[in-house]
Every structure is written in structure tokens, then in C-alpha cells.
Design a protein around this motif. Structure first.
Motif, PDB file in Angstrom:
ATOM      1  N   SER A 329       0.725  -1.224   0.230  1.00  0.00           N
ATOM      2  CA  SER A 329       0.056  -0.056  -0.008  1.00  0.00           C
ATOM      3  C   SER A 329       0.751   1.485   0.129  1.00  0.00           C
ATOM      4  O   SER A 329       2.072   1.279   0.292  1.00  0.00           O
ATOM      5  CB  SER A 329      -0.918   0.064   1.296  1.00  0.00           C
ATOM      6  N   VAL A 330       0.326   2.504  -0.113  1.00  0.00           N
ATOM      7  CA  VAL A 330       1.079   3.715  -0.139  1.00  0.00           C
ATOM      8  C   VAL A 330       0.055   4.652   0.665  1.00  0.00           C
ATOM      9  O   VAL A 330      -1.018   4.104   0.821  1.00  0.00           O
ATOM     10  CB  VAL A 330       1.233   4.154  -1.453  1.00  0.00           C
ATOM     11  N   PRO A 331       0.479   5.668   1.178  1.00  0.00           N
ATOM     12  CA  PRO A 331      -0.379   6.464   2.297  1.00  0.00           C
ATOM     13  C   PRO A 331      -1.562   6.914   1.329  1.00  0.00           C
ATOM     14  O   PRO A 331      -2.684   7.102   2.158  1.00  0.00           O
ATOM     15  CB  PRO A 331       0.716   7.712   2.339  1.00  0.00           C
ATOM     16  N   GLU A 332      -1.399   7.299   0.154  1.00  0.00           N
ATOM     17  CA  GLU A 332      -2.805   7.593  -0.611  1.00  0.00           C
ATOM     18  C   GLU A 332      -3.913   6.596  -0.321  1.00  0.00           C
ATOM     19  O   GLU A 332      -5.169   6.808  -0.355  1.00  0.00           O
ATOM     20  CB  GLU A 332      -2.558   8.055  -1.881  1.00  0.00           C
ATOM     21  N   LEU A 333      -3.467   5.389  -0.793  1.00  0.00           N
ATOM     22  CA  LEU A 333      -4.352   4.241  -0.733  1.00  0.00           C
ATOM     23  C   LEU A 333      -4.740   3.953   0.832  1.00  0.00           C
ATOM     24  O   LEU A 333      -6.038   4.003   0.841  1.00  0.00           O
ATOM     25  CB  LEU A 333      -3.616   2.894  -0.827  1.00  0.00           C
ATOM     26  N   ASP A 334      -4.130   3.938   1.622  1.00  0.00           N
ATOM     27  CA  ASP A 334      -4.646   4.062   3.015  1.00  0.00           C
ATOM     28  C   ASP A 334      -5.479   4.975   3.501  1.00  0.00           C
ATOM     29  O   ASP A 334      -6.532   4.894   4.064  1.00  0.00           O
ATOM     30  CB  ASP A 334      -3.343   4.097   4.114  1.00  0.00           C
ATOM     31  N   PHE A 379      -8.052  13.807   0.901  1.00  0.00           N
ATOM     32  CA  PHE A 379      -6.956  13.938   0.126  1.00  0.00           C
ATOM     33  C   PHE A 379      -6.297  15.356   0.148  1.00  0.00           C
ATOM     34  O   PHE A 379      -5.147  15.604   0.076  1.00  0.00           O
ATOM     35  CB  PHE A 379      -7.064  13.458  -1.187  1.00  0.00           C
ATOM     36  N   ALA A 380      -7.511  16.217   0.276  1.00  0.00           N
ATOM     37  CA  ALA A 380      -7.114  17.571   0.356  1.00  0.00           C
ATOM     38  C   ALA A 380      -6.223  18.115   1.754  1.00  0.00           C
ATOM     39  O   ALA A 380      -5.531  18.897   1.606  1.00  0.00           O
ATOM     40  CB  ALA A 380      -8.349  18.666   0.050  1.00  0.00           C
ATOM     41  N   ASP A 381      -6.917  17.485   2.600  1.00  0.00           N
ATOM     42  CA  ASP A 381      -6.330  17.717   4.194  1.00  0.00           C
ATOM     43  C   ASP A 381      -4.679  17.219   3.950  1.00  0.00           C
ATOM     44  O   ASP A 381      -4.026  18.021   4.875  1.00  0.00           O
ATOM     45  CB  ASP A 381      -6.947  17.055   5.087  1.00  0.00           C
ATOM     46  N   ARG A 382      -4.670  16.290   3.114  1.00  0.00           N
ATOM     47  CA  ARG A 382      -3.016  15.653   3.270  1.00  0.00           C
ATOM     48  C   ARG A 382      -2.282  16.203   2.193  1.00  0.00           C
ATOM     49  O   ARG A 382      -1.066  15.994   2.110  1.00  0.00           O
ATOM     50  CB  ARG A 382      -3.018  14.349   3.341  1.00  0.00           C
ATOM     51  N   GLY A 383      -2.770  17.202   1.291  1.00  0.00           N
ATOM     52  CA  GLY A 383      -2.030  17.718   0.404  1.00  0.00           C
ATOM     53  C   GLY A 383      -1.708  16.679  -0.939  1.00  0.00           C
ATOM     54  O   GLY A 383      -0.963  17.090  -1.732  1.00  0.00           O
ATOM     55  N   TYR A 384      -2.689  15.760  -0.869  1.00  0.00           N
ATOM     56  CA  TYR A 384      -2.474  14.738  -1.935  1.00  0.00           C
ATOM     57  C   TYR A 384      -3.382  15.415  -3.415  1.00  0.00           C
ATOM     58  O   TYR A 384      -4.050  16.111  -3.012  1.00  0.00           O
ATOM     59  CB  TYR A 384      -3.135  13.360  -1.670  1.00  0.00           C
ATOM     60  N   THR A 385      -2.851  14.727  -4.518  1.00  0.00           N
ATOM     61  CA  THR A 385      -3.512  15.074  -5.702  1.00  0.00           C
ATOM     62  C   THR A 385      -4.857  14.530  -5.302  1.00  0.00           C
ATOM     63  O   THR A 385      -5.222  13.686  -5.065  1.00  0.00           O
ATOM     64  CB  THR A 385      -3.069  14.527  -6.763  1.00  0.00           C
TER      65      THR A 385
END
Length: 402
Positions: A329-334, A379-385
Motif C-alpha cells: 500500500s501507499v499513504p494515499e491508498l490507506d 486527500f485535500a487535507d493531506r495535500g495529495y492530488t
């Protein structure tokens, strides 16, 4: 017009641009999502994928010479080889033609399928005419939804008809796997191809990857008022990359140390012995495969006995195992899984080979928008796309469309 109708028209239009005439037909095959059973396929275990509504289309027509020419909307130019030369291009070491630059990677999928399908039919390639093929797709690339198997399935279906190879659907799936393993050089199992080619509407395909026996398992999502959402993290992955190869190598080491042909032969009762024999990382890789195989069987049983609402905890446990034991997994998937569960999803897990791609979430149809919004906020809260969230509908596999 739906996305699939657009892709079908794109394939036919590209064919006309390539050849200056109309295709003899258009064939398609589906992308796939995996309900449960990750990395168990190349360990001769169990998987439960389903074909999805997004498809790849191959517009094709025979030509008078012995040249196979392929073009696609996702790469400039066309690539062509004489059909008898396919064996020279792909009959050596895995991925050699791609590595040497002889064949672009994208073209190795359709050309490799042609080579593998001829071999499966016992044909040398000197007794079939050439073919022009134009490919277009609406399967999201890099999202873990098996865009590659959809290419393989559409081309295999087209060539099976045009060359009158008389191959069964499972033979076409095997040809797709061989193309991916040997022509492209990606060490995948056969799950993707079986699902893409042999899928059925509102059903998953239970596959025993040792015997290659399959059966459809009714999902009943529409009846129960449920939908499956895909949450595409926009983190792209590639099966030919090192992470996938490392996991497969670890599984092979574990099986060898335990004295079995594959991890299919290891059960929960063997895990204590495995812990003593294996290093800590290899043990965790083995434990994921062993427990994931059992989760697939439990999911099939739960669907038959109680329906789709009964499988949520199994999906969550599968994700935890992939995150902690298999470490794919990666942080975005989690984040996608956590957000979906927090918004009321019945179950959620990453799907596909890992290191990016998509998660799936089983949700009440009435809650689909809320789950999608929760994922976007997280996703927005963590700064992800921003993720792309959309329904994946269990659908039909390979077919001729026109």
C-alpha cells in the motif's frame, strides 16, 4: 454518448486513418477490479476479480500480406512486424524486445498476444494473413484496473475470429498472460486476463489459479442497493517495476524454504513453523498469501450464504494485510480506505498490484456521494492530488461489438 461508445468510435476512426477504409469488425475486452485475493494468483492460490464497464476496443481487418500492424490512441505512430517474425521478436528472454528497443512497450502487448495466440493454436504464423489493428480504450491507465489485460483480451478476441484459431476463452487468457510475462516482461499471474475475458454482469469470477477452474459468483449488488466505488489515487504504478518483482521473489523463497511447490500448499496451521524458518520480512509476505487465500474462500462463502453485506470485514482485513504484511500500500491508498470507512462504507481495500492505483469501497448506493466527498476532503487535507472516484460495475468480458 458513454465513454465506452466514444472509445469504440475512437478505435474505428483511428483504423480509418491508418488504413483508409473501414474495419471488418470491432472487438473489446474489459478492465477489471479485484474484489479480494491480491498477489495470490502467481502463488497458485485463489482470487475473486470482476470485469468492469470500462473497456478497450480493437478495430481490425485482414490485409493481403503477412504483416501485423498495430496503432493506438495512446501512442504516436504504428508498429508493424511480419507475422512470422513474431517468434524471433518474443521467443527469447522475457522482455528482451522491449529492453532492446526493438518493440515499444505498448506495442508488445498486442504483438505479444498475436505471438502467444498462434503458439497456443499450434500455428507457425506463415499460414495466416496480416492484420491491421487500431486500439482505443477508456480503462483508466495506472489505476490498478488492468488496462493491459483489456488490451490483451480485445486483441486476442479479434485475432481468434479473424485467424479462425478456435481458441477457448481460457486459452485466450493464457495467451494474454504469456504476452505480458514473456513479450512485455511483467511477471504477473493470470487473474487479470481471466477476469477481463471471462467476466459476467453482476458477478465476480472465482478462479483457482492452480487448476485454472473458474466459476461465476453472483454479487447481487443491484438487488441489495449497493455499489462498488473505485477511488483512483492518481499514484501510478507499473507491474514491471521492482516492488512487484521483489514480492514475487519473496514468495518463491518462502515456498522453497518450506519445501512446497508454491504457497498454495501452506495453510494457517503451518505459519508457526514458517515463523521459525523464515526471516521476518519473508514470513510476513508468506502470512499475507496464506491468510488472503482463506479470505477469498470466506468471501465466496459469505456471498453465497448471506450476500454482499456480509463481506465488509473481510475486505478491511485484506487491506490491513496488504498494508502491514505485504507492504504494497501507499499513504494515499490507506487514506482512501480510511476515508471511505469513516463515511460509512461497508468495506474497503486497495485493489490491484499495489504501490499506487485504486482502492475499492462497498457502499450503500445512497451513500456513494458522501463517500466520494469524504475521500476528496481527506486527500485535500493531506495535500495529495485529488482522487478520481467512480462506480465500477461488474460487467461482461471479451466480445465482438460490431
Amino acid at each position: 454518448m458513454t465513454a465506452s461508445q466514444t472509445a469504440l468510435q475512437d478505435a474505428a476512426h483511428l483504423f480509418t486513418e491508418l488504413v483508409g477504409g473501414e474495419p471488418e469488425g470491432v472487438w473489446s475486452s474489459a478492465g477489471r477490479a479485484n474484489l479480494i485475493g491480491e498477489h495470490t494468483d502467481y502463488n497458485e492460490g485463489f482470487v475473486l476479480p470482476f470485469a468492469i464497464q470500462y473497456r478497450t476496443y480493437a478495430a481490425a481487418r485482414l490485409r493481403r500480406d503477412g504483416v501485423l500492424r498495430v496503432a493506438s490512441t495512446f501512442a504516436p505512430g504504428a508498429v508493424e512486424l511480419p507475422v512470422p517474425a513474431l517468434a524471433d521478436a518474443f521467443g527469447g528472454s522475457a522482455g528482451a524486445a522491449v529492453a532492446a528497443g526493438t518493440v515499444p512497450e505498448w506495442a508488445a502487448y498486442p504483438l505479444g498476444v498475436a505471438w502467444a495466440a498462434l503458439a497456443a493454436a499450434g500455428r507457425a504464423g506463415t499460414d495466416v494473413p496480416g492484420v491491421d489493428i487500431a486500439i482505443a480504450s477508456d480503462v483508466p491507465v495506472g489505476a490498478g484496473l488492468s488496462s493491459s489485460a483489456a488490451i490483451e483480451g480485445s486483441v486476442a478476441a479479434a485475432l481468434n475470429d479473424l485467424w479462425r484459431l478456435d481458441l477457448a476463452p481460457l486459452d485466450l487468457a493464457k495467451a494474454g498472460r504469456r504476452a505480458e510475462n514473456e513479450a512485455v516482461g511483467a511477471p504477473t499471474g493470470i487473474m487479470d486476463q481471466v477476469s477481463s475475458i471471462m467476466g459476467r454482469a453482476d458477478a465476480a469470477t472465482f478462479l483457482d489459479c492452480r487448476s485454472l477452474e473458474t466459476r461465476s459468483v453472483d454479487l447481487g449488488l443491484e438487488r441489495e442497493g449497493l455499489v462498488l466505488l473505485a477511488i483512483d489515487t492518481k499514484v501510478e504504478h507499473a507491474h514491471a517495476s521492482g516492488g512487484y518483482r521483489d514480492r514475487r521473489a519473496a514468495c518463491e523463497r518462502g515456498a522453497a524454504a518450506l519445501g512446497v511447490p508454491s504457497l498454495r500448499d501452506v495453510g494457517a496451521a503451518d505459519l508457526d513453523r514458517a515463523r521459525d524458518l523464515l526471516d521476518e520480512v519473508t514470513f510476513r509476505r508468506v502470512r499475507h498469501i496464506v491468510t488472503e487465500n482463506q479470505r477469498v474462500l470466506d468471501t465466496v462463502g459469505a456471498l453465497g450464504a448471506s450476500g454482499p453485506r456480509a463481506i465488509g470485514e473481510l475486505l478491511v482485513a485484506s487491506h490491513a494485510s496488504m498494508r502491514d504484511d505485504f507492504e504494497i500500500s501507499v499513504p494515499e491508498l490507506d487514506t482512501a480506505v480510511e476515508a471511505a470507512l469513516g463515511a460509512g462504507a461497508i468495506g474497503a481495500r486497495m485493489t490491484g498490484g499495489g504501490f499506487g492505483g485504486s482502492a475499492i469501497a462497498l457502499v450503500e448506493a445512497s451513500a456513494a456521494d458522501a463517500v466520494a466527498d469524504a475521500a476528496a476532503r481527506a486527500f485535500a487535507d493531506r495535500g495529495y492530488t485529488a482522487p478520481h472516484v467512480f462506480a465500477v460495475v461488474p460487467s461482461e468480458g471479451a466480445r465482438r461489438d460490431s
